[in-house]
Design a protein around this motif. Structure first.
Motif, mmCIF file in Angstrom:
data_model
loop_
_atom_site.group_PDB
_atom_site.id
_atom_site.type_symbol
_atom_site.label_atom_id
_atom_site.label_comp_id
_atom_site.label_asym_id
_atom_site.label_seq_id
_atom_site.Cartn_x
_atom_site.Cartn_y
_atom_site.Cartn_z
ATOM 1 N N GLU A 106 22.327 -23.720 28.424
ATOM 2 C CA GLU A 106 22.963 -24.829 29.151
ATOM 3 C C GLU A 106 21.963 -25.957 29.402
ATOM 4 O OE1 GLU A 106 26.521 -22.626 31.670
ATOM 5 O OE2 GLU A 106 24.504 -22.730 32.528
ATOM 6 N N ASP A 107 20.713 -25.597 29.686
ATOM 7 C CA ASP A 107 19.691 -26.626 29.882
ATOM 8 C C ASP A 107 19.461 -27.420 28.593
ATOM 9 O OD1 ASP A 107 17.414 -27.854 31.413
ATOM 10 O OD2 ASP A 107 16.276 -26.922 29.796
ATOM 11 N N CYS A 108 19.422 -26.720 27.462
ATOM 12 C CA CYS A 108 19.262 -27.407 26.171
ATOM 13 C C CYS A 108 20.427 -28.360 25.919
ATOM 14 C CB CYS A 108 19.162 -26.390 25.039
ATOM 15 S SG CYS A 108 17.643 -25.400 25.032
ATOM 16 N N LEU A 109 21.626 -27.929 26.227
ATOM 17 C CA LEU A 109 22.805 -28.777 26.023
ATOM 18 C C LEU A 109 22.768 -30.003 26.933
ATOM 19 C CD1 LEU A 109 25.597 -26.068 25.656
ATOM 20 C CD2 LEU A 109 24.505 -27.391 23.837
ATOM 21 N N ARG A 110 22.380 -29.806 28.184
ATOM 22 C CA ARG A 110 22.302 -30.947 29.112
ATOM 23 C C ARG A 110 21.261 -31.954 28.652
ATOM 24 N NH1 ARG A 110 23.113 -26.934 33.171
ATOM 25 N NH2 ARG A 110 20.858 -26.669 33.352
ATOM 26 N N ARG A 111 20.121 -31.452 28.211
ATOM 27 C CA ARG A 111 19.070 -32.365 27.732
ATOM 28 C C ARG A 111 19.549 -33.140 26.510
ATOM 29 N NH1 ARG A 111 14.200 -28.481 26.742
ATOM 30 N NH2 ARG A 111 13.233 -30.385 25.920
ATOM 31 N N PHE A 136 16.837 -23.694 21.764
ATOM 32 C CA PHE A 136 18.226 -23.247 21.652
ATOM 33 C C PHE A 136 18.348 -22.145 20.611
ATOM 34 C CE2 PHE A 136 22.637 -23.492 20.243
ATOM 35 C CZ PHE A 136 23.338 -23.672 21.426
ATOM 36 N N HIS A 137 17.798 -22.374 19.428
ATOM 37 C CA HIS A 137 17.882 -21.381 18.353
ATOM 38 C C HIS A 137 17.140 -20.098 18.729
ATOM 39 C CE1 HIS A 137 19.605 -23.663 14.811
ATOM 40 N NE2 HIS A 137 19.519 -24.596 15.744
ATOM 41 N N GLN A 138 15.948 -20.239 19.306
ATOM 42 C CA GLN A 138 15.173 -19.055 19.660
ATOM 43 C C GLN A 138 15.874 -18.218 20.722
ATOM 44 O OE1 GLN A 138 11.361 -20.765 20.714
ATOM 45 N NE2 GLN A 138 10.590 -20.635 18.616
ATOM 46 N N ALA A 139 16.567 -18.877 21.643
ATOM 47 C CA ALA A 139 17.280 -18.135 22.681
ATOM 48 C C ALA A 139 18.411 -17.303 22.085
ATOM 49 C CB ALA A 139 17.827 -19.107 23.733
ATOM 50 N N ILE A 140 19.093 -17.838 21.095
ATOM 51 C CA ILE A 140 20.182 -17.086 20.459
ATOM 52 C C ILE A 140 19.631 -15.882 19.706
ATOM 53 C CG2 ILE A 140 21.953 -17.189 18.655
ATOM 54 C CD1 ILE A 140 22.489 -20.068 19.523
ATOM 55 N N VAL A 141 18.528 -16.081 18.987
ATOM 56 C CA VAL A 141 17.924 -14.957 18.260
ATOM 57 C C VAL A 141 17.501 -13.868 19.231
ATOM 58 C CG1 VAL A 141 15.983 -14.261 16.807
ATOM 59 C CG2 VAL A 141 17.214 -16.380 16.297
ATOM 60 N N ALA A 142 16.870 -14.258 20.342
ATOM 61 C CA ALA A 142 16.445 -13.266 21.328
ATOM 62 C C ALA A 142 17.641 -12.562 21.959
ATOM 63 C CB ALA A 142 15.599 -13.937 22.411
ATOM 64 N N ALA A 143 18.736 -13.312 22.180
ATOM 65 C CA ALA A 143 19.919 -12.742 22.829
ATOM 66 C C ALA A 143 20.639 -11.739 21.944
ATOM 67 C CB ALA A 143 20.885 -13.862 23.218
ATOM 68 N N SER A 144 20.339 -11.729 20.653
ATOM 69 C CA SER A 144 20.983 -10.760 19.760
ATOM 70 C C SER A 144 20.568 -9.332 20.087
ATOM 71 C CB SER A 144 20.627 -11.069 18.301
ATOM 72 O OG SER A 144 19.268 -10.736 18.026
ATOM 73 N N GLY A 145 19.386 -9.200 20.703
ATOM 74 C CA GLY A 145 18.871 -7.864 20.980
ATOM 75 C C GLY A 145 18.410 -7.130 19.743
ATOM 76 N N ASN A 146 18.252 -7.851 18.642
ATOM 77 C CA ASN A 146 17.884 -7.238 17.367
ATOM 78 C C ASN A 146 16.538 -7.796 16.914
ATOM 79 O OD1 ASN A 146 17.637 -6.320 14.744
ATOM 80 N ND2 ASN A 146 19.746 -6.765 14.165
ATOM 81 N N PRO A 147 15.436 -7.111 17.185
ATOM 82 C CA PRO A 147 14.112 -7.620 16.826
ATOM 83 C C PRO A 147 13.941 -7.847 15.319
ATOM 84 C CG PRO A 147 13.940 -5.757 18.331
ATOM 85 C CD PRO A 147 15.367 -5.820 17.876
ATOM 86 N N ALA A 148 14.692 -7.128 14.520
ATOM 87 C CA ALA A 148 14.549 -7.269 13.070
ATOM 88 C C ALA A 148 14.912 -8.675 12.600
ATOM 89 C CB ALA A 148 15.424 -6.238 12.347
ATOM 90 N N ILE A 149 15.837 -9.337 13.321
ATOM 91 C CA ILE A 149 16.223 -10.693 12.933
ATOM 92 C C ILE A 149 15.056 -11.645 13.125
ATOM 93 C CG2 ILE A 149 17.757 -12.637 13.423
ATOM 94 C CD1 ILE A 149 19.898 -10.612 14.233
#
Length: 235
Positions: A106-111, A136-149
């Protein structure tokens, strides 16, 4: 990387993609620093980064030269990134966003909203967009919970424009760049909506399209696709 380094980095990417710097052309620290009126350190870091991204290759002990690239090189690298980030978005939507990740997005979107609300952009705005886009992109990758990605994306970053940090800017046409970056920001809003609604397939599709649009901007906004020199890239 410092602001001068970011400017040199983005300018050299654009010069390579536009064909202003041709395949095989040598780049050395001192003349490049003189060209951009900066010290040698930001140039050194920019050249090293471009080599890691696959746009330059070593030439002699200290110099680099522009690597020969085709449209197929760029398309393949971007497509693989889209698949990996699409998978991350789907898994993040299925797992659900925690409060910290949602706040980051949300912070990325507001900025981004503030940057584009005035209807135009400056180079300084695009530098800020570079930072929020990466977050923004890094947060989505981390939120996947999949370190392999994340590991796969890290190994993939040596390919041309496979990294989310690879930003090319045409400083001579900031009106066009406003349209390109604003379009990408609207896609961020769309994928966030899919994430918070738990719509995994939709989130995956938007992220894959987001990567593919990197190559499509040239066609949509009046450019041409094909050889690397004709492609202008935003990620």
């Amino acid at each position: 990387m410092s602001k001068p380094g970011q400017r040199v980095l983005a300018a050299l990417r654009q010069m390579i993609l536009s064909g202003e710097l041709t395949a095989g052309e040598r780049l050395a620290e001192i003349p490049t620093a003189e060209r951009f009126a900066v010290s040698r350190m930001p140039v050194r870091l920019a050249l090293r980064t471009l080599a890691q991204e696959g746009l330059l290759e070593r030439s002699g002990a200290r110099g680099y030269q522009v690597r020969a690239l085709t449209g197929a090189d760029l398309e393949g690298a971007v497509e693989v990134r889209g698949v990996l980030e699409g998978l991350a978005a789907r898994q993040a939507a299925e797992r659900g966003l925690n409060a910290a990740t949602r706040a980051t997005l949300e912070d990325c979107l507001r900025r981004g909203d503030r940057l584009f609300a005035k209807g135009h952009v400056r180079l300084e705005d695009l530098e800020e967009y570079h930072d929020l886009n990466r977050a923004f992109h890094q947060a989505i990758v981390a939120a996947s919970g999949n370190p392999a990605i994340g590991l796969a994306l890290g190994r993939h970053e040596h390919l041309p424009f496979a990294s989310v940090s690879a930003l090319a800017v045409d400083a001579e046409d900031l009106e066009r760049e406003y349209r390109r970056f604003n379009f990408a920001h609207l896609q961020h809003h769309a994928v966030f909506d899919a994430l918070v609604r738990g719509q995994g397939a939709r989130a995956e599709g938007i992220m894959r399209e987001h990567a593919q649009a990197t190559l499509g901007y040239a066609r949509w906004f009046g450019g041409e696709e094909g050889e690397a020199g004709a492609v202008r890239v935003l990620v």
